[in-house]
Every structure is written in structure tokens, then in C-alpha cells.
Scaffold this motif. Structure first.
Motif, mmCIF file in Angstrom:
data_model
loop_
_atom_site.group_PDB
_atom_site.id
_atom_site.type_symbol
_atom_site.label_atom_id
_atom_site.label_comp_id
_atom_site.label_asym_id
_atom_site.label_seq_id
_atom_site.Cartn_x
_atom_site.Cartn_y
_atom_site.Cartn_z
ATOM 1 N N ARG A 89 -3.476 2.084 -2.409
ATOM 2 C CA ARG A 89 -3.104 0.812 -3.045
ATOM 3 C C ARG A 89 -2.060 0.619 -3.357
ATOM 4 N N SER A 144 -5.947 -4.243 2.241
ATOM 5 C CA SER A 144 -5.494 -4.093 0.805
ATOM 6 C C SER A 144 -5.746 -4.860 -0.293
ATOM 7 N N HIS A 146 1.915 -6.256 0.927
ATOM 8 C CA HIS A 146 1.328 -6.341 -0.583
ATOM 9 C C HIS A 146 2.304 -5.763 -1.626
ATOM 10 N N PRO A 175 4.430 -3.084 -2.068
ATOM 11 C CA PRO A 175 3.693 -1.748 -2.688
ATOM 12 C C PRO A 175 4.875 -0.990 -3.389
#
Length: 315
Positions: A89, A117, A164, A166
């Protein structure tokens, strides 16, 4: 009362004596793709991972992602075993060739990966258009991907890796199929992510982009690390200097007869010389009324690459 020293921050990536052997059940033979690879990547670092085809780069990346199990050694990401769900994640990955659903639009593709995600609809509503704009794909947001050029698909692949936000980006040849403008865009995004504190693990054959964006370089050859050093150290250890000549005179060209120069010297751009010759070359140019610009120490990553990995077999 004595203050306690802060504990050093743990590396984002820790690879310890990694080896990977692929065995063929039918031919009774084995191929060792990676041999005793150890490396550590700190938070906010851009690490370049370079080497010839077949050197073991993609095998190592798949081990980082938890898609391949090491035959020997260990791989830890954020202190946890590679492949751990909580680790996945926190990272984004772009493969060398990005495959996706051609019947979906660019917006639908990113929303699909965002849901994988576990991004909320609210986050997706903001993140999807932002990443499409960032990658120069806003005008194609509602077009189906099967009508995209190879470069557009590649940029969409980077958008999904960034979607997302990261903490770790693993990029396997992210500029494959991109034109110079696309390559510059990717390099700029890597620098933006570094400024944000993102750790970037970059596999690339474009050495100029590596020199521009990376803090540390690892050269892999035949499954082993042939060189691992910081870009700053490689530059400071150089015995070669570049002298930028903004305007040449006939006398300046005559003055440099017999002096080792770069290819561009005859037309008026760069002169290269050893550190021992730098003062003499500068004096010759100045006495001949040449207009001198920057003077900088250089060491070509291409030269190092050819020394440590050039001419190797791609097995």
C-alpha cells in the motif's frame, strides 16, 4: 540530564545477500540471475539501478515487489518482508511495458487502479485529474486507451504508479517509448517526488537521465554489483574538467592545437582536459581572447558504465 541521541532512520529498502536461481524442471539446468546483491536505500533517496540486458535488474525489482522469492538472502521494505500487504500500500510501481485495459478510458483506468489501492471516491475525484494533467494526458482523459500511442500508454503507467502518493516509487525503465519531451517530463517528476520526500528506485538505460536525477548509482553486471557509489562521490573523484567556451577566436583554436578536447571544441562549445592541464588550457584560451563560461569537474557515467558493464554478455 543528558539528551538521548535520535535513533537513525531505518532504510526504506534493505537487500541482504540476495541471490535468485531459476531452475528448469525438464532440461535439468539452472540459471543464476542474481548473485549476492546487497544494498540499502534511505528515505528520500533516488537510487539508479543500471546494467546491460540480462544483468538481473528486473529480477531484483520483482524480488523487491515480493513477486519473486529469493533463493538466498532477504529483502525488506519499510522494515517488513517484501510482498507484505501493508508494504504494498505504500509503494507505486511502473513496469517497463505498461499493459492495461484498452477498452477503458484513461480516467477509468486510473479509477480502477485507485480502487485496487483502496482509495476513497473523494480522493480519486481529486487525484485522477491531477495526475492526468501532470503527465500531459488531460486532453485524452475520456479517450479509450487502445487509441493511445506507446508513449501515452507509458505516461499513463506512471500516472497509476503516482496516483495514491506512494512513499516508495519503483520504476522499471519508465522512459521506454518516450520522446525527448516525455523523458524530460519523467525526469522532472522524479525530482518533484524526491523534493516531496519520496524514495525512488529507478532502473534505466538512459544514463543522462540517471546523472540528472539520481543520488546514488548501482551498476549490475552478470547478476553482481560491479559498482555502487554516490553521484557526488563519482563527480568529486573525477580527474577530468569541462571548460565552456562561449565564443571562439581563430587564435584560440590555434592555441589549443595538440590539447585534448571534446568533439564540440572545433565548433565552439566544450573543451575537456585533465585536472593537471586545466590551468594551462584556461590561460591559452584567455590570452587568445576566447570568451570562457563555466568551468566544472566532470566524470561521465557512460565511461564508468562501459568500464564496469560494457561488453558483457546479456545472458
Amino acid at each position: 540530564m543528558t539528551a538521548l541521541a535520535a535513533a537513525p532512520e531505518a532504510p526504506v529498502i534493505e537487500v541482504d545477500h540476495l541471490a535468485k536461481i531459476f531452475r528448469s524442471r525438464f532440461r535439468r539446468r539452472s540459471v543464476q540471475a542474481v548473485r549476492d546483491v546487497s544494498l540499502s536505500v534511505g528515505r528520500g533517496t533516488v537510487m539508479a539501478f543500471v546494467g546491460p540486458n540480462g544483468a538481473g535488474k528486473t529480477t531484483t525489482i520483482y524480488a523487491l515487489l515480493g513477486l519473486l522469492r529469493p533463493s538466498v538472502g532477504s529483502v525488506r521494505i519499510f522494515g517488513a518482508p517484501a510482498g507484505d500487504v501493508t508494504v504494498r500500500r505504500r509503494l507505486g510501481f511502473q513496469s517497463e511495458i505498461f499493459y492495461t485495459y484498452g477498452f477503458k478510458t484513461a480516467t477509468q483506468v486510473l479509477r480502477f487502479y485507485g480502487r485496487l489501492s483502496q482509495m476513497s471516491d473523494e480522493r480519486l475525484a481529486a487525484a485522477v485529474p491531477r495526475q492526468l494533467e501532470r503527465l500531459g494526458l488531460s486532453a485524452a482523459a475520456d479517450r479509450k486507451v487502445n487509441g493511445f500511442s506507446k508513449g501515452m500508454v507509458q505516461r499513463l503507467g506512471l500516472a497509476q504508479a503516482l496516483l495514491h502518493e506512494p512513499e516508495l516509487l519503483i520504476l522499471d525503465e519508465p522512459t521506454t517509448g518516450l520522446d525527448p519531451e516525455g523523458r524530460k517530463l519523467v525526469a522532472d517528476i522524479i525530482l518533484e517526488e524526491k523534493a516531496r520526500g519520496t524514495t525512488v528506485f529507478l532502473s534505466s538505460h538512459i544514463l543522462a537521465d540517471v546523472e540528472r536525477t539520481c543520488d546514488h548509482v548501482v551498476i549490475l553486471n552478470q547478476g553482481r554489483i560491479a559498482l555502487s557509489d554516490s553521484m557526488a562521490s563519482l563527480r568529486s573523484a573525477s580527474d577530468e574538467w569541462e571548460i565552456e567556451v562561449l565564443a571562439w577566436t581563430p587564435a584560440a583554436r590555434d592555441a589549443l592545437a595538440g590539447v585534448e578536447t571534446a568533439d564540440g571544441a572545433a565548433t565552439g562549445s566544450i573543451v575537456r582536459c585533465r585536472a593537471a592541464d586545466k590551468r594551462d588550457v584556461l590561460l591559452r584560451l584567455l590570452h587568445a581572447d576566447a570568451e570562457v563560461g563555466a568551468v566544472r569537474r566532470v566524470r561521465s557515467l557512460e565511461d564508468l558504465y562501459m568500464r564496469y558493464a560494457g561488453g558483457s554478455s546479456s545472458g
